[in-house]
Design an enzyme around this catalytic site. Structure first.
Site, PDB file in Angstrom:
ATOM      1  CB  CYS A  80       8.902  -2.619  14.550  1.00 47.36           C
ATOM      2  SG  CYS A  80       8.466  -3.401  16.108  1.00 47.36           S
ATOM      3  CE  LYS A 100      -4.056   0.882   1.272  1.00 45.71           C
ATOM      4  NZ  LYS A 100      -4.791   1.755   1.994  1.00 45.71           N
ATOM      5  NE  ARG A 107       6.559   3.130  20.714  1.00 47.71           N
ATOM      6  CZ  ARG A 107       6.694   1.905  21.217  1.00 47.71           C
ATOM      7  NH1 ARG A 107       7.847   1.514  21.699  1.00 47.71           N
ATOM      8  NH2 ARG A 107       5.669   1.072  21.229  1.00 47.71           N
TER       9      ARG A 107
HETATM   10  C1  UDX Z   1       5.445  -4.398  12.482  1.00 51.28           C
HETATM   11  C2  UDX Z   1       5.450  -5.849  11.968  1.00 51.28           C
HETATM   12  O1  UDX Z   1       4.356  -6.029  11.049  1.00 51.28           O
HETATM   13  C3  UDX Z   1       5.367  -6.823  13.117  1.00 51.28           C
HETATM   14  O2  UDX Z   1       5.459  -8.159  12.632  1.00 51.28           O
HETATM   15  C4  UDX Z   1       6.499  -6.539  14.091  1.00 51.28           C
HETATM   16  O3  UDX Z   1       6.418  -7.379  15.213  1.00 51.28           O
HETATM   17  C5  UDX Z   1       6.484  -5.087  14.545  1.00 51.28           C
HETATM   18  O4  UDX Z   1       6.496  -4.222  13.402  1.00 51.28           O
HETATM   19  P1  UDX Z   1       3.597  -2.683  13.373  1.00 51.28           P
HETATM   20  O5  UDX Z   1       4.714  -1.694  13.458  1.00 51.28           O
HETATM   21  O6  UDX Z   1       2.655  -2.807  14.506  1.00 51.28           O
HETATM   22  O7  UDX Z   1       4.183  -4.155  13.108  1.00 51.28           O
HETATM   23  O8  UDX Z   1       2.697  -2.279  12.112  1.00 51.28           O
HETATM   24  P2  UDX Z   1       2.485  -2.735  10.603  1.00 51.28           P
HETATM   25  O9  UDX Z   1       1.062  -3.037  10.411  1.00 51.28           O
HETATM   26  O10 UDX Z   1       3.449  -3.761  10.189  1.00 51.28           O
HETATM   27  O11 UDX Z   1       2.769  -1.355   9.847  1.00 51.28           O
HETATM   28  C6  UDX Z   1       4.024  -0.685   9.947  1.00 51.28           C
HETATM   29  C7  UDX Z   1       4.016   0.597   9.184  1.00 51.28           C
HETATM   30  O12 UDX Z   1       3.996   0.366   7.788  1.00 51.28           O
HETATM   31  C8  UDX Z   1       2.788   1.499   9.445  1.00 51.28           C
HETATM   32  O13 UDX Z   1       3.220   2.828   9.550  1.00 51.28           O
HETATM   33  C9  UDX Z   1       1.916   1.293   8.235  1.00 51.28           C
HETATM   34  O14 UDX Z   1       1.110   2.413   7.963  1.00 51.28           O
HETATM   35  C10 UDX Z   1       2.973   1.107   7.154  1.00 51.28           C
HETATM   36  N1  UDX Z   1       2.480   0.337   5.987  1.00 51.28           N
HETATM   37  C11 UDX Z   1       2.133  -0.974   6.140  1.00 51.28           C
HETATM   38  C12 UDX Z   1       2.415   0.938   4.734  1.00 51.28           C
HETATM   39  O15 UDX Z   1       2.740   2.113   4.574  1.00 51.28           O
HETATM   40  N2  UDX Z   1       1.998   0.193   3.656  1.00 51.28           N
HETATM   41  C13 UDX Z   1       1.657  -1.122   3.769  1.00 51.28           C
HETATM   42  O16 UDX Z   1       1.304  -1.719   2.746  1.00 51.28           O
HETATM   43  C14 UDX Z   1       1.718  -1.717   5.055  1.00 51.28           C
END
Ligand code: UDX
Length: 445
Positions: free
Chosen positions: A261, A252, A328
């Protein structure tokens, strides 16, 4: 029933401890932060995570879960010690081991029986071995210490669901006994349980997060090319994702990744490569693209509004992603100050993250819990987080409340169909808005 102490009651520790209590173990979650422990003892959650407070409440009531600041007692009463303290980014970009080392020393001083010490925190490769050595060197009594790396893969906002149905549990250890104990903890929770060395388990965590971050930066770079060439990045992502070798997830396009993370782990992995005498240019590019996306969304707002001096921008969504109050490394933290530098006034909306946002952004924005309040008198709406109520808002009403011409910059490509007919000048990421084409695409599914 196993006796478990979880050391560090942050996001990861609290969810991990609660899930183990929920599956029938006796768990004490410890933290040095007395205020947090008081709060938890009084039944209040320090974080917003759907479904968490219910299982905390039940597990506490049924006396399987408790909270304490007495780390020594918790260590002495448990057989399995889960370390889940923070590993913030140091000035050089690597993971700061201060809290991990401190816990290792406390375990060494308190040790009163054989212990299985599991590192849940994300730590540089080699940390498990090093912590094992540290404990053995300083232990007050010669009891056995079996080290395990058991990284977490939970996503904020869906952590409880993820933890109850994990795709995989990775258990890195050279101890047969420790492997069996930790594997049996995950029997009902994980689809696949995988055993590796400690180093491999530590590396799987970094490699997984870095790979997902790479997918996001890749599609964001493709998005920029789409904008220049007239292609639509949503179609590209869909077309790519239909190939099962690529898959639909994490393609996305938008303002890029934030959170606790990805930004930290991509930098830490670069440092791991560097400290081992290697370069990792791909990771460097992933980080650079992510930083560029934040700047480019500000440029988009600025261009669409013909300059921001004296204008008002309503920022929709502050948390780094929906269903969390976590600020964060949220894109809003860079984007709101940059909008201000361009002379804009910022009205910020978020359904739950306002207290956390206010702490870091202070008076750089005014804060609103109603989308319509935030939009009132604004020249631009900028969507930064795809919260459900932003997807379901009444865009005709929002338009009517704004100054005209009204600009809508969609930093997550998440607008509902009705937004396109409301009268806005719409800008998205990686797609050039053409009402005709979009309406056709929507009606053909
Ligand atoms: C992530 C990992 O998915 C997880 O396995 C790990 O344990 C911790 O880090 P999290 O940070 O909670 O989890 O969120 P996640 O849903 O993975 O999204 C991370 C970031 O990427 C968000 O800012 C989200 O908006 C962004 N993102 C995600 C995109 O911009 N495009 C995408 O297609 C998916």
């Amino acid at each position: 029933m196993k006796r478990i102490a979880v050391i560090g009651t942050g996001y990861v520790g609290l969810v991990t401890g609660t899930i183990f209590a929920h599956t029938g173990n006796r768990v004490v979650c410890c933290d040095v932060d007395a205020r947090k422990i008081d709060q938890l003892q009084a039944g209040h959650m320090p974080i917003f995570e759907p479904g968490l407070s219910d299982i905390v409440e039940t597990s506490v009531r049924e006396e399987r879960l408790s909270f304490s600041t007495d780390l020594t007692a918790a260590i002495q009463e448990a057989d399995i010690l889960y370390i889940a303290v923070g590993t913030p980014m140091s000035a050089k970009g690597d993971a700061d081991m201060t809290y991990i080392n401190r816990v290792a020393m406390t375990i060494a001083e308190a040790i009163n029986s054989p212990k299985i010490v599991v590192i849940k925190s994300t730590v540089p490769v080699g940390t498990g071995h090093r912590v094992g050595q540290l404990i053995r060197e300083h232990r007050a009594a010669p009891h056995e210490v079996a080290m395990v790396s058991n990284p977490e893969f939970l996503r904020e906002g869906t952590a409880v669901k993820d933890a109850l149905a994990m795709e995989r549990a990775v258990i890195g250890t050279s101890s047969e006994v420790a492997y069996k104990e930790i594997a049996s903890l995950h029997e009902t929770l994980a689809k696949t349980i995988m055993r590796t060395s400690i180093e491999s388990a530590e590396m799987i965590k970094y490699a997984s997060n870095a790979f997902l971050a790479t997918k996001i930066s890749f599609i964001n770079d493709i998005a920029s090319i789409c904008e220049a060439t007239g292609a639509d990045v949503s179609d590209i992502a869909r077309g790519m994702g239909l190939d099962p070798r690529i898959g639909h997830q994490f393609l996305k396009a938008g303002v890029g990744f934030g959170g606790s993370c990805f930004p930290k782990d991509t930098k830490a992995l670069m440092r791991i490569a560097e400290t081992n005498g290697m370069r990792f240019p791909l990771m460097n590019a992933v980080i650079e693209t992510n930083e560029r996306m934040r700047r480019s969304i500000v440029d988009k707002v600025n261009n669409a509004a013909n300059g921001l001096q004296g204008k008002t921008v309503a920022v929709f969504g502050l948390a780094f992603k929906p269903d969390t109050n976590d600020m964060r490394d949220a894109p809003a933290l860079d984007i709101i100050p940059a909008l201000r530098e361009h002379g804009a006034t910022v009205k910020a909306y978020d359904p739950i993250a306002i207290p956390e946002a206010r702490e870091v952004l202070g008076s750089r924005a005014s804060y609103h819990t109603s989308l319509y309040e935030a939009a009132k008198g604004a020249d631009v709406i900028l969507v930064l987080t795809e919260w459900k109520d932003i997807l379901q808002a009444d865009y005709h009403r929002l338009y009517a409340l704004m100054n005209h011409p009204a600009v809508l910059v969609d930093g997550r490509n998440c607008l509902p169909d009705m937004a396109y007919s409301a009268g806005f000048d719409i800008r998205q990421v990686g797609r050039n808005y053409e009402p005709h084409t979009l309406a056709k695409a929507a009606s053909s599914g």
